[in-house]
Scaffold this motif. Sequence first.
Motif, mmCIF file in Angstrom:
data_model
loop_
_atom_site.group_PDB
_atom_site.id
_atom_site.type_symbol
_atom_site.label_atom_id
_atom_site.label_comp_id
_atom_site.label_asym_id
_atom_site.label_seq_id
_atom_site.Cartn_x
_atom_site.Cartn_y
_atom_site.Cartn_z
ATOM 1 N N ARG A 72 0.878 -1.186 0.000
ATOM 2 C CA ARG A 72 0.000 0.000 0.000
ATOM 3 C C ARG A 72 0.913 1.233 0.000
ATOM 4 O O ARG A 72 1.637 1.468 0.970
ATOM 5 C CB ARG A 72 -0.886 -0.041 1.245
ATOM 6 N N LYS A 73 0.872 2.032 -1.068
ATOM 7 C CA LYS A 73 1.916 3.045 -1.253
ATOM 8 C C LYS A 73 1.338 4.375 -1.724
ATOM 9 O O LYS A 73 0.176 4.473 -2.148
ATOM 10 C CB LYS A 73 2.924 2.559 -2.285
ATOM 11 N N VAL A 74 2.217 5.378 -1.690
ATOM 12 C CA VAL A 74 2.020 6.610 -2.445
ATOM 13 C C VAL A 74 3.164 6.739 -3.441
ATOM 14 O O VAL A 74 4.271 6.256 -3.204
ATOM 15 C CB VAL A 74 1.958 7.860 -1.551
ATOM 16 N N PHE A 75 2.891 7.368 -4.541
ATOM 17 C CA PHE A 75 3.828 7.543 -5.645
ATOM 18 C C PHE A 75 4.338 8.982 -5.571
ATOM 19 O O PHE A 75 3.555 9.923 -5.679
ATOM 20 C CB PHE A 75 3.085 7.284 -6.964
ATOM 21 N N VAL A 76 5.647 9.155 -5.392
ATOM 22 C CA VAL A 76 6.234 10.488 -5.259
ATOM 23 C C VAL A 76 7.101 10.760 -6.491
ATOM 24 O O VAL A 76 8.233 10.284 -6.577
ATOM 25 C CB VAL A 76 7.086 10.600 -3.978
ATOM 26 N N PRO A 77 6.589 11.520 -7.463
ATOM 27 C CA PRO A 77 7.380 11.822 -8.664
ATOM 28 C C PRO A 77 8.330 12.985 -8.396
ATOM 29 O O PRO A 77 8.057 14.135 -8.770
ATOM 30 C CB PRO A 77 6.310 12.180 -9.686
ATOM 31 N N PHE A 91 6.538 9.735 -18.797
ATOM 32 C CA PHE A 91 6.859 10.280 -17.471
ATOM 33 C C PHE A 91 7.852 11.427 -17.604
ATOM 34 O O PHE A 91 7.651 12.513 -17.039
ATOM 35 C CB PHE A 91 7.422 9.176 -16.577
ATOM 36 N N ALA A 92 8.925 11.202 -18.354
ATOM 37 C CA ALA A 92 9.935 12.246 -18.525
ATOM 38 C C ALA A 92 9.410 13.333 -19.443
ATOM 39 O O ALA A 92 8.730 13.066 -20.439
ATOM 40 C CB ALA A 92 11.212 11.643 -19.095
ATOM 41 N N THR A 93 9.712 14.576 -19.098
ATOM 42 C CA THR A 93 9.245 15.705 -19.885
ATOM 43 C C THR A 93 10.325 16.788 -19.918
ATOM 44 O O THR A 93 11.485 16.513 -19.592
ATOM 45 C CB THR A 93 7.908 16.230 -19.311
ATOM 46 N N VAL A 94 9.946 17.989 -20.301
ATOM 47 C CA VAL A 94 10.895 19.094 -20.424
ATOM 48 C C VAL A 94 10.560 20.145 -19.379
ATOM 49 O O VAL A 94 9.417 20.217 -18.884
ATOM 50 C CB VAL A 94 10.858 19.698 -21.845
ATOM 51 N N THR A 340 -2.516 8.189 -4.901
ATOM 52 C CA THR A 340 -1.869 8.820 -6.052
ATOM 53 C C THR A 340 -2.011 7.958 -7.297
ATOM 54 O O THR A 340 -2.127 6.736 -7.207
ATOM 55 C CB THR A 340 -0.371 9.036 -5.769
ATOM 56 N N PRO A 341 -1.960 8.575 -8.473
ATOM 57 C CA PRO A 341 -1.991 7.785 -9.709
ATOM 58 C C PRO A 341 -0.649 7.137 -9.978
ATOM 59 O O PRO A 341 0.355 7.445 -9.334
ATOM 60 C CB PRO A 341 -2.317 8.834 -10.777
ATOM 61 N N ASP A 342 -0.648 6.236 -10.947
ATOM 62 C CA ASP A 342 0.597 5.680 -11.478
ATOM 63 C C ASP A 342 1.143 6.709 -12.460
ATOM 64 O O ASP A 342 0.680 6.823 -13.591
ATOM 65 C CB ASP A 342 0.297 4.352 -12.184
ATOM 66 N N HIS A 343 2.122 7.486 -12.032
ATOM 67 C CA HIS A 343 2.612 8.582 -12.866
ATOM 68 C C HIS A 343 3.353 8.087 -14.101
ATOM 69 O O HIS A 343 3.544 8.853 -15.047
ATOM 70 C CB HIS A 343 3.522 9.494 -12.039
ATOM 71 N N GLU A 347 -2.590 6.710 -17.675
ATOM 72 C CA GLU A 347 -3.844 6.330 -18.326
ATOM 73 C C GLU A 347 -4.401 5.017 -17.796
ATOM 74 O O GLU A 347 -5.487 4.591 -18.199
ATOM 75 C CB GLU A 347 -3.612 6.229 -19.847
ATOM 76 N N ARG A 348 -3.653 4.351 -16.904
ATOM 77 C CA ARG A 348 -4.061 3.056 -16.375
ATOM 78 C C ARG A 348 -4.241 3.160 -14.855
ATOM 79 O O ARG A 348 -3.286 3.015 -14.088
ATOM 80 C CB ARG A 348 -3.001 1.990 -16.680
ATOM 81 N N PRO A 349 -5.434 3.463 -14.373
ATOM 82 C CA PRO A 349 -5.625 3.640 -12.927
ATOM 83 C C PRO A 349 -5.417 2.336 -12.161
ATOM 84 O O PRO A 349 -5.638 1.243 -12.677
ATOM 85 C CB PRO A 349 -7.073 4.118 -12.816
ATOM 86 N N TRP A 350 -4.976 2.504 -10.901
ATOM 87 C CA TRP A 350 -4.846 1.339 -10.031
ATOM 88 C C TRP A 350 -6.222 0.714 -9.794
ATOM 89 O O TRP A 350 -7.226 1.423 -9.695
ATOM 90 C CB TRP A 350 -4.281 1.736 -8.651
#
Length: 841
Positions: A72-77, A91-94, A340-343, A347-350
């Motif tokens: 059971r987690k949170v996703f920290v980007p 995931f990677a952007t500018v 949190t979402p899967d960053h 587009e694919r929710p948990w």
Amino acid sequence: MAEAVPAEQPTTASVRRALRRAASGRSLDLEEAVALLAASGAEFDELLDLAGSLRDAGLRDAGRPGVVTYSRKVFVPLTRLCRDRCHYCTFATVPGRLPAAYLDRDEVLAIARAGAAQGCKEALFTLGDRPEDRWPAARQWLDERGYDSTVDYLRACAIAVLEETGLLPHLNPGVLSWAELQRLKPVAPSMGMMLETTATRLWSEPGGPHHGSPDKEPAVRLRAIADAGRVGVPYTTGLLIGIGETPRERVESLFAIRSAAREYGHIQEVILQNFRAKPDTAMRGMPDAELRDLAATVAVGRVLLGPGARIQAPPNLVEGEYALLLRAGIDDWGGVSPVTPDHVNPERPWPQIDELARRTAAAGFTLRERLTIYPEYVRRGEAWLDPRLAAHVSALAEPGTGLADESAMPVGRPWQEPEEGYAPVGRTDLHTTIDTTGRTGDRRGDFDRVYGDWAEVAGRISVPTGSGTHGDGAGDANLRAGLRLAADDPAALLQPRHTDAALALFTADGAALDQLCRIADEVRRDAVGDDVTYVVNRNINFSNVCYVGCRFCAFAQRERDADAFRLSAEQVADRAEEAWRAGATEVCMQGGIDPKLPVTAYAELVRAVKRRVPQLHVHAFSPMEIVTAAAKAGMPVRDWLLMLREAGLDTIPGTAAEILDDDVRWVLTKGKLPAATWVEVVTTAHELGLRSSSTMMYGHVDHPGQWLAHFRVLAGVQDRTGGFTEFVALPFVHTNAPIYLAGLARPGPTWRENRAVHAMARLLLHGRVDNIQCSWVKLGDEGTVAMLRGGCNDLGGTLMEETISRMAGSANGSARTEAQLQSIAAAAGRPAVRRSTAYQR
């Protein structure tokens, strides 16, 4: 990108043969595993049934039959900037698409607090690889806040999460070095990085999914995975299937993961993830990996990795086919977040956790929560978990099983040294009783697992190659050329153009060896005269508790082993004062990499000695101790050494070198610092005015080519710094050494090799290092006399106590009086002269 050459499709007969072999427990080769991937129809069902039965057996062995886990987690980007350019990644952007280069500390804590309120126990930090190397905005953000690197900021955020929320960080910062893993291990119970694939062409060829991404080179990622094992990090890795790899390349990747898992025992889970095409990426038109293909890969992975492996498939990427993946042999659904979402796959929710539990139960399993560190590693404790994390983990772990206590809510706790402090424990009289009652047993209690799979280790031992041996024309010519150079210009033997001549001298025998030793002794006489020097000193080993797992070391013990000990600073000072009263001018202090040793202990040991005996020279702490202590403290090595120098440290021993060639080093030491890091630590010490000895331990799984390379490294350091006071040749003591007991190492060097190595040390280091020391502890008195006649000029010290070699099985005692050392020199026909640590008379 060029298409892979199509392989011949496995036949139905080859698939059936591979299934029969797998079902009978036989180890499969590459071709058989590739055949299994092609199973279809009844053979596919049989493959899944076999994999499922293996998984079930593994869960029974683990004491949790029928239990499938999740975290059971949170996703920290932490940052979405990255220096890589993966062609499938959203995931990677500018920088222009982000409000800031990094989440700030308050944003990180807000995510973690929200997770804690929902009963989450893991904070999954995901981030791009080293964005500051590509993006000025990232470099500026870090500089403005006083961080040297993304890794430094990640470390600070992990500590904040531990202290403020109690969530357990799992770190995914991509490729890390050995030193960076050392820095992060104290702040995270687990880390990870997907291998993805070992198919180099997908990285090296234009158009490949990883082209232009330096951190996606398979060799780089495999090195990082191995380094995590060397550091003892519970580690998550896995494959991304369907990105253009062939079935053979996919199986080769599974074999690579298995090899690392066997050698180091640190792979806590393997994620097998299916590629899903995303819009706005270069691979948006590529078809998704089929779920049947994923299921076959999971099943083959289970067969190859075995019942004890933990295998995961992300539940938000399987299109509801939970039962299929469970049939195929998974036993974990990975991290699932109610917050949190899967960053990475937004587009694919948990799935909802209750729904995941229901679907798992429908397949006949019970869903249980685990921590980010898997139960096996929770139960094993100190070898895998830094003591500063122990309270955080135990507060959330179910006693007995190591799974999550589902009723526990995370609460922030101080991230600090254990409160019991630095107290003496164990067999503190070992320094005297090692010569009377001896060691309790010939090996430590975790011998069967701490050193890794010996068969995997054996496969890494290199075989020397040479251009000519004695008795053939080329070998004799090289020997003659080498002897001429030894007499006329000995240091030139280090030059690459004289490699064959130098190697011929290392293998010299008979009359040629006698001539080599005579030449070395003449060079010694010209360089330093006839005096044989020695220092009156005392060795003090302040702890032998260590979990690094060096395969040559018989000194290290687990804390609960019968021969384990740890001294207090006052006990060390007592021994230092005893030495001073007995006439010593130096104490040499070294110990194991003891996880319970506070980061303050090293400076305190020095201060305790200097308070008691201000005039005593403190020669202390190997490069391994220095780099691991600095990492644990979160300090640069330079700052750590400055702190020790201010405490009173005078010089450092150049031990922990063994052989400065990583090919043999990783076989011999498993977890010790890489050669380049040893050089960095020693060079930094010299630059700060802390001189050192230099050493080489030989006669185990090494060969003369590696000895020569080692001397070249030492010469390079000396040319830059001039900081080496002496060179000490250390013959491998084999008797109780784990790598010898496992049947991999030789029983130490031969007499011929001892003579050749000491003579060559004199010749190769001529003009750079004047003092060549021979170890009476390892050679005995007669052997020491012979080395004094073959190029050596120094006997080392009186020692007063010696535990490391004696634990390994040396039979030459732990101490020599001044009179005994003078007698050794006299037997060689030379006078003995007392010296200081820095070779002042």
